[in-house]
Design an enzyme around this catalytic site. Structure first.
Site, mmCIF file in Angstrom:
data_model
loop_
_atom_site.group_PDB
_atom_site.id
_atom_site.type_symbol
_atom_site.label_atom_id
_atom_site.label_comp_id
_atom_site.label_asym_id
_atom_site.label_seq_id
_atom_site.Cartn_x
_atom_site.Cartn_y
_atom_site.Cartn_z
ATOM 1 N N CYS A 2 0.981 -1.431 -0.008
ATOM 2 C CA CYS A 2 0.212 -0.043 0.079
ATOM 3 C C CYS A 2 0.846 1.328 -0.062
ATOM 4 O O CYS A 2 2.016 1.282 0.561
ATOM 5 C CB CYS A 2 -1.095 0.077 1.285
ATOM 6 N N ARG A 27 5.941 -1.717 -4.314
ATOM 7 C CA ARG A 27 5.585 -2.266 -3.242
ATOM 8 C C ARG A 27 4.523 -3.202 -3.176
ATOM 9 O O ARG A 27 4.363 -4.087 -2.510
ATOM 10 C CB ARG A 27 5.080 -1.043 -2.139
ATOM 11 N N TRP A 74 -3.377 -2.904 -1.365
ATOM 12 C CA TRP A 74 -3.292 -4.199 -1.498
ATOM 13 C C TRP A 74 -4.207 -4.776 -0.653
ATOM 14 O O TRP A 74 -4.339 -4.559 0.792
ATOM 15 C CB TRP A 74 -1.842 -4.725 -1.044
ATOM 16 N N ASN A 99 -3.335 3.006 5.130
ATOM 17 C CA ASN A 99 -2.495 1.672 5.210
ATOM 18 C C ASN A 99 -2.631 1.011 6.499
ATOM 19 O O ASN A 99 -2.647 1.912 7.495
ATOM 20 C CB ASN A 99 -1.126 2.096 4.945
ATOM 21 N N GLY A 100 -2.857 -0.140 6.557
ATOM 22 C CA GLY A 100 -2.866 -0.862 7.912
ATOM 23 C C GLY A 100 -3.832 -1.679 7.993
ATOM 24 O O GLY A 100 -4.781 -1.813 7.085
ATOM 25 N N GLU A 481 15.933 -20.174 0.251
ATOM 26 C CA GLU A 481 15.889 -19.044 -0.525
ATOM 27 C C GLU A 481 15.880 -19.304 -1.968
ATOM 28 O O GLU A 481 14.862 -18.512 -2.573
ATOM 29 C CB GLU A 481 17.120 -18.254 -0.332
ATOM 30 N N LYS A 485 12.078 -18.329 -4.068
ATOM 31 C CA LYS A 485 12.214 -17.337 -5.259
ATOM 32 C C LYS A 485 11.583 -17.990 -6.446
ATOM 33 O O LYS A 485 10.799 -17.432 -6.975
ATOM 34 C CB LYS A 485 13.890 -17.418 -5.688
ATOM 35 N N GLU A 488 7.815 -17.712 -5.551
ATOM 36 C CA GLU A 488 7.335 -16.212 -5.515
ATOM 37 C C GLU A 488 7.093 -15.887 -6.753
ATOM 38 O O GLU A 488 5.815 -15.093 -7.274
ATOM 39 C CB GLU A 488 8.385 -15.487 -4.898
ATOM 40 N N HIS A 504 13.801 -39.217 5.508
ATOM 41 C CA HIS A 504 12.912 -39.052 6.373
ATOM 42 C C HIS A 504 11.217 -38.374 5.784
ATOM 43 O O HIS A 504 10.719 -37.902 6.674
ATOM 44 C CB HIS A 504 13.384 -37.971 7.729
ATOM 45 N N LYS A 603 5.851 -5.619 -1.542
ATOM 46 C CA LYS A 603 7.080 -5.535 -1.565
ATOM 47 C C LYS A 603 7.635 -5.342 0.240
ATOM 48 O O LYS A 603 8.467 -6.033 0.440
ATOM 49 C CB LYS A 603 7.837 -4.434 -2.212
#
Length: 608
Positions: A2, A27, A74, A99-100, A481, A485, A488, A504, A603
């Protein structure tokens, strides 16, 4: 996540508002809008398309004004739809962006409905707009102060009123907001970057602040026990990166940022001639000497950076280290240690969960705090006693790349500084590590030269629906990571495991349709890793291996090998993550996804 821009001026501020939204697009958002005071009334335009479409809409509809607010949203409460997009109006008198997340919105909604307010959206934001209107008696600043006293949760808001031209009021609690001071005009935004090219005179609002913007003047009041009190906040000169959003020869910002990593890591380590606690701020040596453990708090990619640092801290500095997901840490019972160094990691320095976890740790009596952060003026830096500022530059792509590698560089420096204070770092070892760090930019350039080979692999990965990533020891977080990626930006389901865990459970997933990416540095665990790879081959799995040159892992049927240019010892994770970034990027390109703005993601996660 946002974005807010607001302005009070004597010129048409719609172009400024729209340009500010464009600067905040990185963002992430799924709708956008702008509202202005025009001809004595409120006017707005909203869209579920990109800001460029909003720009065309306001031009076509001749939306103009001297006072206004704008927003990229968002979705949290209510689907991405025009009626849920900000700005929200109340009785065509109050316009508000937010925002929030407001936690008591249901209770307030019921109260406002009983007073006759009609809701046009499913958002918690519309509740704030109606609440401000219900408290308005001719003074917007007073109404906003009274409204914020009723709100529970996190918010950054900007609001203006039809009946008070040339006035915008902003407020924050748990969500960042800045005031931009201009010449005869003033601005409010959720990020100083939104005001680049408009003003470089920035005031960072503190928790509980309410700001009143008018032509040529402003004032700030802070919440106190007795109500609100007038306060002065320092004006900082902030040179936002106006050129940061230029793609240049690259196809996407993510690709650009991957290739900026040699420069970013070099800049992050620039000027370091020796390892000293002073690199982390005044008083660091005394704090470092007094600690007996490290607690790392972070989210997402930053959490994996912290997980990598745990191996460094325990093996090189020989100090016990715990790594916690910030959003989990604050909600569980833990055993606080006042002699622990609390380290937060964040690209933006505004990550809501990490800031909340930091405050929780402090509330438990853990006062020794340090942040590894990319934004020197962020809330995280202001909240911590010590800091190391990485110099990645503005990162536009939602999937973090250069921020991650610069975080690793900063964490390795922290490891060496703690090791030196604890008497665990000899002069010879210090010189060796410094030499290796100075060579990192050159080593990273050599890894980037592998891009054509990785592109060939990506054509095969683009056909898959699942992938498995394996690593051992120091490189297990790098495998995590890499999997993050890929999921995402390509939307391929990917998981990562320590290679020793194959038997396992995860081995049940392996068949000919499951690509298995393996991070294979030439370290003490390479022989164990080779055995794990044979377990995959025995089940018909297809291996894709990033191997150091001297591991003696050869390409053969079912095993595809790309050789890394050199083995890099403890710093190897910084090199090995880069081909995983490139694999995810080119796989996403092959699948045609929106690389820089992947679906459902933002973001900077500034809400819980």
């Amino acid at each position: 996540m946002c974005g807010i821009v607001g302005a009070v001026s004597q010129r048409n501020i719609v172009p400024i508002l729209v340009e500010g939204l464009k600067r905040l697009e990185y963002r992430g958002y799924d709708s956008c809008g702008v509202a202005v005071h025009q001809d004595g009334a409120l006017r707005r335009a909203r869209s579920t398309s990109r800001v460029a479409e909003l720009d065309a809409q306001v031009a076509a509809e001749k939306v103009e004004g001297f006072t206004g607010i704008a927003h990229t949203r968002w979705a949290t409460h209510g689907a991405p739809a025009v009626h849920n997009a900000h700005p929200h109006f109340s009785r065509d008198r109050i316009a508000l962006v937010h925002n929030g997340i407001i936690e008591n919105h249901d209770e307030l909604r019921a109260e406002l409905k009983a007073k006759g307010y009609v809701f046009d959206s499913q958002t918690d934001t519309e509740v704030i707009a109606h609440l401000v209107d219900s408290l308005y008696d001719g003074d917007l600043f007073d109404a906003v102060k009274r409204a914020t006293a009723r709100l529970k949760g996190a918010y950054g808001i900007a609001v203006f009123c039809r009946d008070e031209p040339h006035r915008v009021v902003g407020a924050r609690e748990g969500s960042p907001m800045v005031l931009g001071v201009g010449k005869g005009e003033n601005f409010v935004a959720s990020d100083a970057m939104a005001l680049a090219g408009v003003t470089d005179q920035i005031i960072y609002l503190e928790e509980g602040d309410v700001v009143d913007l008018q032509l040529g003047k402003y004032w700030i009041e802070a919440r106190a026990k007795e109500g609100f009190v007038r306060v002065e906040r320092p004006v900082r000169t902030v040179h936002a990166h106006t050129g940061a959003a230029e793609l240049g020869p690259y196809r996407h910002f993510m690709q650009k940022e991957i290739f900026e990593q040699p420069r970013a890591v070099g800049d992050t380590l620039q000027g370091i001639e020796a390892i000293t606690p002073d690199l982390f701020g005044e008083g660091a040596e005394a704090i470092f000497k007094g600690i007996d453990s490290v607690l790392i708090l972070a989210c997402g990619t930053s959490y994996y950076a912290g997980s990598t640092a745990k191996y460094w801290l325990e093996s090189i500095a020989q100090i016990p280290t715990n790594v916690e997901i910030a959003s989990e840490y604050r909600y569980r019972d833990s055993v606080p240690n006042p002699n622990s160094l609390v380290v937060t990691i964040s690209q933006s320095g505004e990550t809501a969960d990490t800031i909340a976890a930091l405050k929780h740790a402090r509330g438990l009596g853990m006062a020794n705090t340090l942040t590894i952060c990319n934004v020197s003026t962020s809330a995280m830096v202001r909240e911590c006693k010590l800091a190391y500022i990485t110099r990645a530059g503005v990162e536009i792509g939602v999937a973090s790349t250069k921020a991650f590698t610069t975080q690793l560089a900063g964490l390795f420096l922290l490891t060496l500084a703690l090791a030196k204070v604890r008497g665990k770092l000899s002069a010879e070892a210090e010189a060796t590590h410094l030499k290796a760090m100075r060579h990192l930019p050159v080593a990273l350039q050599a890894v980037l030269a592998l891009e054509p080979q990785i592109m060939a692999w990506s054509e095969e990965f683009a056909k898959k629906q699942n992938a498995l990533f394996l690593g051992r020891g120091l490189h297990y977080p790098i495998a995590l990571e890499g999997a993050l990626k890929l999921k995402e930006i390509s939307y391929i389901h990917a998981e990562a495991y320590p290679a020793g865990e194959l038997k396992h459970g995860p081995l049940a997933l392996v068949d000919a349709s499951m690509p298995v990416v393996t991070v294979a540095p030439n370290d003490a665990l390479v022989d164990k890793l080779k055995s794990n790879m044979q377990e995959v081959r025995a089940r018909g799995g297809e291996l894709y291996v990033f191997a150091d040159a001297d591991t003696h892992i050869e390409s053969e049927s079912g095993i595809h090998v790309i050789r890394m240019p050199e083995h890099y010892g403890p710093l190897s994770p910084i090199l090995h993550v880069v081909p995983l970034q490139l694999l995810a990027y080119h796989t996403a390109c092959a699948r045609g996804t929106d690389v820089d703005k992947p679906r459902n993601l933002a973001k900077s996660v500034t809400v819980e």
